[in-house]
Design an enzyme around this catalytic site. Structure first.
Site, PDB file in Angstrom:
ATOM      1  N   TYR A  87      -2.392  18.826  32.251  1.00  0.00           N
ATOM      2  CA  TYR A  87      -3.654  19.293  31.702  1.00  0.00           C
ATOM      3  C   TYR A  87      -4.647  19.543  32.827  1.00  0.00           C
ATOM      4  O   TYR A  87      -5.393  20.520  32.798  1.00  0.00           O
ATOM      5  CB  TYR A  87      -4.228  18.269  30.706  1.00  0.00           C
ATOM      6  CG  TYR A  87      -3.389  18.111  29.468  1.00  0.00           C
ATOM      7  CD1 TYR A  87      -3.379  19.094  28.488  1.00  0.00           C
ATOM      8  CD2 TYR A  87      -2.616  16.979  29.270  1.00  0.00           C
ATOM      9  CE1 TYR A  87      -2.615  18.959  27.333  1.00  0.00           C
ATOM     10  CE2 TYR A  87      -1.845  16.835  28.125  1.00  0.00           C
ATOM     11  CZ  TYR A  87      -1.850  17.821  27.168  1.00  0.00           C
ATOM     12  OH  TYR A  87      -1.090  17.683  26.042  1.00  0.00           O
ATOM     13  N   ASN A 108      -2.907  25.019  19.233  1.00  0.00           N
ATOM     14  CA  ASN A 108      -1.993  26.155  19.347  1.00  0.00           C
ATOM     15  C   ASN A 108      -1.288  26.420  18.013  1.00  0.00           C
ATOM     16  O   ASN A 108      -0.519  25.589  17.545  1.00  0.00           O
ATOM     17  CB  ASN A 108      -0.968  25.868  20.447  1.00  0.00           C
ATOM     18  CG  ASN A 108       0.109  26.916  20.569  1.00  0.00           C
ATOM     19  OD1 ASN A 108       0.017  28.003  20.011  1.00  0.00           O
ATOM     20  ND2 ASN A 108       1.149  26.585  21.300  1.00  0.00           N
ATOM     21  N   CYS A 116       3.296  25.044  24.390  1.00  0.00           N
ATOM     22  CA  CYS A 116       2.387  23.923  24.630  1.00  0.00           C
ATOM     23  C   CYS A 116       3.148  22.645  24.968  1.00  0.00           C
ATOM     24  O   CYS A 116       2.574  21.734  25.566  1.00  0.00           O
ATOM     25  CB  CYS A 116       1.465  23.726  23.430  1.00  0.00           C
ATOM     26  SG  CYS A 116       2.303  23.569  21.845  1.00  0.00           S
ATOM     27  N   HIS A 117       4.440  22.599  24.660  1.00  0.00           N
ATOM     28  CA  HIS A 117       5.242  21.426  24.988  1.00  0.00           C
ATOM     29  C   HIS A 117       5.440  21.270  26.495  1.00  0.00           C
ATOM     30  O   HIS A 117       5.836  20.208  26.954  1.00  0.00           O
ATOM     31  CB  HIS A 117       6.605  21.482  24.282  1.00  0.00           C
ATOM     32  CG  HIS A 117       7.436  22.663  24.640  1.00  0.00           C
ATOM     33  ND1 HIS A 117       7.270  23.901  24.037  1.00  0.00           N
ATOM     34  CD2 HIS A 117       8.432  22.826  25.556  1.00  0.00           C
ATOM     35  CE1 HIS A 117       8.129  24.763  24.555  1.00  0.00           C
ATOM     36  NE2 HIS A 117       8.838  24.134  25.486  1.00  0.00           N
ATOM     37  N   GLU A 145      15.206  22.785  27.664  1.00  0.00           N
ATOM     38  CA  GLU A 145      14.910  23.790  28.683  1.00  0.00           C
ATOM     39  C   GLU A 145      15.473  23.386  30.047  1.00  0.00           C
ATOM     40  O   GLU A 145      15.937  24.225  30.810  1.00  0.00           O
ATOM     41  CB  GLU A 145      13.402  24.037  28.760  1.00  0.00           C
ATOM     42  CG  GLU A 145      12.904  24.747  27.522  1.00  0.00           C
ATOM     43  CD  GLU A 145      11.417  25.044  27.543  1.00  0.00           C
ATOM     44  OE1 GLU A 145      10.721  24.682  28.522  1.00  0.00           O
ATOM     45  OE2 GLU A 145      10.945  25.667  26.572  1.00  0.00           O
TER      46      GLU A 145
END
Length: 172
Positions: A87, A108, A116-117, A145
């Protein structure tokens, strides 16, 4: 508003379209199932993502939000699959506070498509997640991912300043 639901490894998700763009992705089955060309493409790209064949999305998105929220969501879309940012990093990039970035991140309306993850709290703390089963879903997406990136034969990418993989993250 046309909607179409897709079954994923993290549960059903429903994408919604308005004026030729995706405006929402919600967990659960949508009330209306209306397959448009765009929603069909969105579901196909989501299936490719969950199959490990795609790390990003090529879809018109039009999330409803303030100008600042849309700036934050644009910055989120620039974070490659397999990587994270904090952040604080996003706040410095946008000339804002980490708290304001966190609030925009939490608002979001199109998670996964706007990733946003991929944002962690200070010190590599996983932080919250409003979709699915909360932080458990966030961790699943990040690990998915990471595995995708590894399977593509690419070197494992560093996750922001927090080192390789998700070692050191926790579910606080």
């Amino acid at each position: 508003m046309p909607q179409l639901t897709c079954l994923t490894p993290i549960g059903e998700v429903t994408v919604s379209e308005e004026d030729g763009a995706i405006v929402a992705l919600d967990w659960g089955r949508g009330r209306d199932q209306d397959r448009t060309e765009l929603l069909g493409r969105a579901v196909g790209q989501l299936q490719d993502y969950f199959d490990g064949a795609r790390g990003g999305f090529d879809l018109p998105l039009a999330p409803h939000g303030t100008a600042f929220q849309r700036r934050v969501w644009g910055a989120l879309r620039a974070i490659p699959a397999g990587q994270t940012r904090s952040y604080g990093e996003l706040a410095r990039l946008l000339g804002s506070s980490a708290r304001a970035v966190g609030q925009a991140n939490g608002a979001n309306p199109i998670p996964i498509l706007i990733p946003c993850h991929r944002v962690l709290a200070a010190g590599g703390v996983l932080g919250g997640y409003s979709g699915g089963e909360g932080p458990t879903t966030k961790l699943w997406l990040l690990e998915h991912e990471r595995r995708m990136t590894d399977a593509a034969g690419q070197p494992q990418l560093a996750l922001g300043p927090f080192g390789p993989g998700l070692a050191g993250t926790n579910l606080r």
